[in-house]
Write a protein that holds these residues in place. Structure first.
Motif, mmCIF file in Angstrom:
data_model
loop_
_atom_site.group_PDB
_atom_site.id
_atom_site.type_symbol
_atom_site.label_atom_id
_atom_site.label_comp_id
_atom_site.label_asym_id
_atom_site.label_seq_id
_atom_site.Cartn_x
_atom_site.Cartn_y
_atom_site.Cartn_z
ATOM 1 N N LEU A 314 -11.870 8.215 -8.496
ATOM 2 C CA LEU A 314 -11.589 9.643 -8.654
ATOM 3 C C LEU A 314 -12.089 10.395 -7.430
ATOM 4 N N SER A 315 -13.281 10.047 -7.045
ATOM 5 C CA SER A 315 -13.893 10.686 -5.893
ATOM 6 C C SER A 315 -13.084 10.416 -4.628
ATOM 7 N N MET A 316 -12.630 9.180 -4.497
ATOM 8 C CA MET A 316 -11.824 8.835 -3.330
ATOM 9 C C MET A 316 -10.524 9.624 -3.315
ATOM 10 N N GLU A 317 -9.954 9.832 -4.496
ATOM 11 C CA GLU A 317 -8.716 10.601 -4.564
ATOM 12 C C GLU A 317 -8.932 12.036 -4.103
ATOM 13 N N THR A 318 -10.007 12.662 -4.578
ATOM 14 C CA THR A 318 -10.231 14.058 -4.195
ATOM 15 C C THR A 318 -10.523 14.178 -2.705
ATOM 16 N N GLU A 319 -11.042 13.114 -2.108
ATOM 17 C CA GLU A 319 -11.335 13.182 -0.682
ATOM 18 C C GLU A 319 -10.214 12.605 0.174
ATOM 19 N N GLY A 320 -9.147 12.161 -0.485
ATOM 20 C CA GLY A 320 -8.013 11.634 0.267
ATOM 21 C C GLY A 320 -8.329 10.355 1.028
ATOM 22 N N CYS A 321 -9.142 9.492 0.444
ATOM 23 C CA CYS A 321 -9.542 8.266 1.131
ATOM 24 C C CYS A 321 -8.415 7.228 1.153
ATOM 25 N N PHE A 322 -8.543 6.321 2.051
ATOM 26 C CA PHE A 322 -7.631 5.187 2.166
ATOM 27 C C PHE A 322 -7.889 4.204 1.029
ATOM 28 N N PHE A 323 -6.823 3.732 0.398
ATOM 29 C CA PHE A 323 -6.966 2.823 -0.743
ATOM 30 C C PHE A 323 -6.412 1.428 -0.462
ATOM 31 N N GLY A 324 -6.212 1.130 0.790
ATOM 32 C CA GLY A 324 -5.619 -0.170 1.108
ATOM 33 C C GLY A 324 -4.108 -0.059 1.190
ATOM 34 N N GLU A 325 -3.502 -1.049 1.804
ATOM 35 C CA GLU A 325 -2.049 -1.035 1.954
ATOM 36 C C GLU A 325 -1.375 -1.400 0.642
ATOM 37 N N GLU A 326 -0.361 -0.656 0.311
ATOM 38 C CA GLU A 326 0.441 -1.001 -0.854
ATOM 39 C C GLU A 326 1.221 -2.272 -0.533
#
Length: 420
Positions: A314-326
């Motif tokens: 959730l925190s990563m989403e609000t900060e627009g973090c990279f989540f790895g390549e789809e």
RNA sequence: GUGGCUGUAGCUCAGUUGGUUAGAGUACAAGAUUGUGGCUCUUGGAGUCGGGGGUUCGAAUCCCCUCAGCCACCCCA
């Protein structure tokens, strides 16, 4: 008509379109833990109930009302694990992991279960990652564990978090402090909320935590935990801070941090997200000297932390973090006609055997539909096979980004995809 | 466990003081001189209006119960 089932309350499915994110975040955890030489331990998701009751504390909320308990056919009492540390310590003692000499560095991840009212960042089945360091009381270890947490959050690209640390003392100074708190709060009790009035006997430290304004005002002038630390705890705590400063990890001391599990002592810490809602603790941890002995092992000190993947993401989403390549296929196969389809089966299997990810769609027959599907899949290239190509033993390789295409020999597909 | 808000196509949401076959965008499917994707256009399929009960000639709309989500308390990850 068949009944449709719905997922149990407080649980959720991780659907295929985003599951790669969970894999990324979990792999990052093990990767960072490995740089600190922590090794994975996997324990069952259920244990005998008293594993948790005795360690987490039978007066804690977790044990009193949040555990999923069940009895097996022979009447043994079990519980779905509400947290990870108790199981790890049980295994450490049971398997004599301390006998290897030196310290034991363990990390884990997996589902935990608590019967709680669900809300954002809080679930009944949730997924935690955690580390445990067994075998030293040295404050450098405390700092190292905290540093590991800091490294992980940073590696994921998070910035909006803060680290708060505290020392809740050992058994003997905690006793003095609790007595001091009772002395302080008792005359104010009439002005405090009902919860506080009930909690003062059970766990007076909780009164420091109360969110009610009037209680807060009273708690502000309560005795400071840090002033009741004995010499050992005091020097330990200042040393932890010195090590953290040495590592350049920013922190603040928050004397109101009270961890809810009974086994904690000395160092307690939390990584808190500064823009999440009420459930804003990203990572919580602390020292638990004495727990191993309580499980029947030697008196080996320990420290660890745990965090929830849900809040992290959730925190990563609000900060627009990279989540790895789809993930997407390298190649999409377009087969025209039945003869091409049969040939495609063999070609696809060979490509996949060579490590090339490939996709196709048997349900669609027209070229247009297959090309659309290829585009949607995100594939880098398309292999087109029709009657013309089949009789020349070639395929058309088309790169979707540039639109360029050429005929290549079927036997050379792998080389064409990997020019080097 | 307590309180507040919400629940309509896969997703995001419209739906007037209850009134006939419940809409849009998006996504999906087919097609636009039949072996070439993205953009555009046309057409189409798709909804137990969260579920159950009640009021009414008539309920997505009003009432009750229930389930679930969100927010806060609490607890903590």
């Amino acid at each position: 008509m068949a009944t449709k089932y719905s997922i149990p309350r407080g649980t959720y499915d991780i659907l295929p379109d985003i599951s790669y994110r969970r894999i990324y975040v979990e792999q990052m955890f093990y990767k960072i833990a490995a740089t600190f030489n922590f090794k994975q331990i996997v324990t069952p998701i259920f244990e005998r109930s008293d594993v948790f009751e005795r360690s987490v504390g039978d007066t804690s909320d977790i044990v009193q009302k949040e555990m999923y308990r069940f009895t097996d056919k022979k009447g043994r009492k079990f519980a779905l694990r509400p947290e990870g540390t108790a199981s790890v310590v049980r295994s450490y003692v049971e398997n004599n992991l301390g006998m290897a000499g030196g310290a034991t560095r363990l990390c884990y991840s997996g589902p935990m279960f608590r019967y709680d009212r669900p809300q954002k960042g809080r679930y009944r089945q949730f997924y935690q990652y955690g580390v445990e360091y067994l075998g030293s009381d040295d404050p450098m270890v405390d700092a190292e564990i905290i540093a590991l947490g800091h490294r992980y959050l940073t590696a994921l690209g998070l910035k909006n978090f803060k680290l708060e640390i505290n020392s809740i003392g050992s058994a003997n100074c905690a006793k003095d402090y609790d007595a001091a708190l009772v002395d302080y709060f008792t005359p104010h009790l009439d002005a405090m909320c009902r919860d506080c009035r009930q909690r003062i006997d059970k766990n007076p430290k909780r009164l420091l935590d109360c969110k009610v304004a009037s209680c807060k005002a009273i708690a502000k002038d309560a005795p400071n935990m840090l002033e009741y630390l004995d010499d050992d705890c005091k020097t330990h705590f200042t040393a932890v801070q010195r090590y953290l400063a040495q590592m350049g990890i920013p922190f603040s001391v928050n004397p109101t941090i009270v961890r809810g599990l009974d086994y904690y002592n000395k160092t307690a810490f939390e990584f808190i997200d500064t823009n999440l809602g009420a459930q804003n603790t990203l990572i919580g941890g602390g020292r638990y000297n004495g727990l191993v002995a309580q499980f029947g092992g030697k008196d080996v000190p320990g420290i660890g932390f745990a965090g929830g993947f849900e809040r992290l993401m959730l925190s990563m989403e609000t900060e627009g973090c990279f989540f790895g390549e789809e993930p997407r296929p390298q190649i999409y196969f377009v087969a025209l006609g039945n003869a091409a389809k049969v040939a495609a089966a063999g070609i696809l299997y060979r490509l996949r055997s060579q490590g090339i990810s490939a996709e196709y769609n048997v349900e669609k027959t027209s070229m247009k539909a297959q090309m659309k599907a290829a585009d949607k899949s995100g594939a880098k290239g398309v292999l087109i096979l029709g009657d013309d190509e089949l009789k020349d033993n070639v395929v058309v390789l088309k790169w979707l980004e540039t639109g360029k295409q050429k005929r290549i020999k079927i036997d050379n597909i792998a080389e064409e995809l990997h020019p080097e």
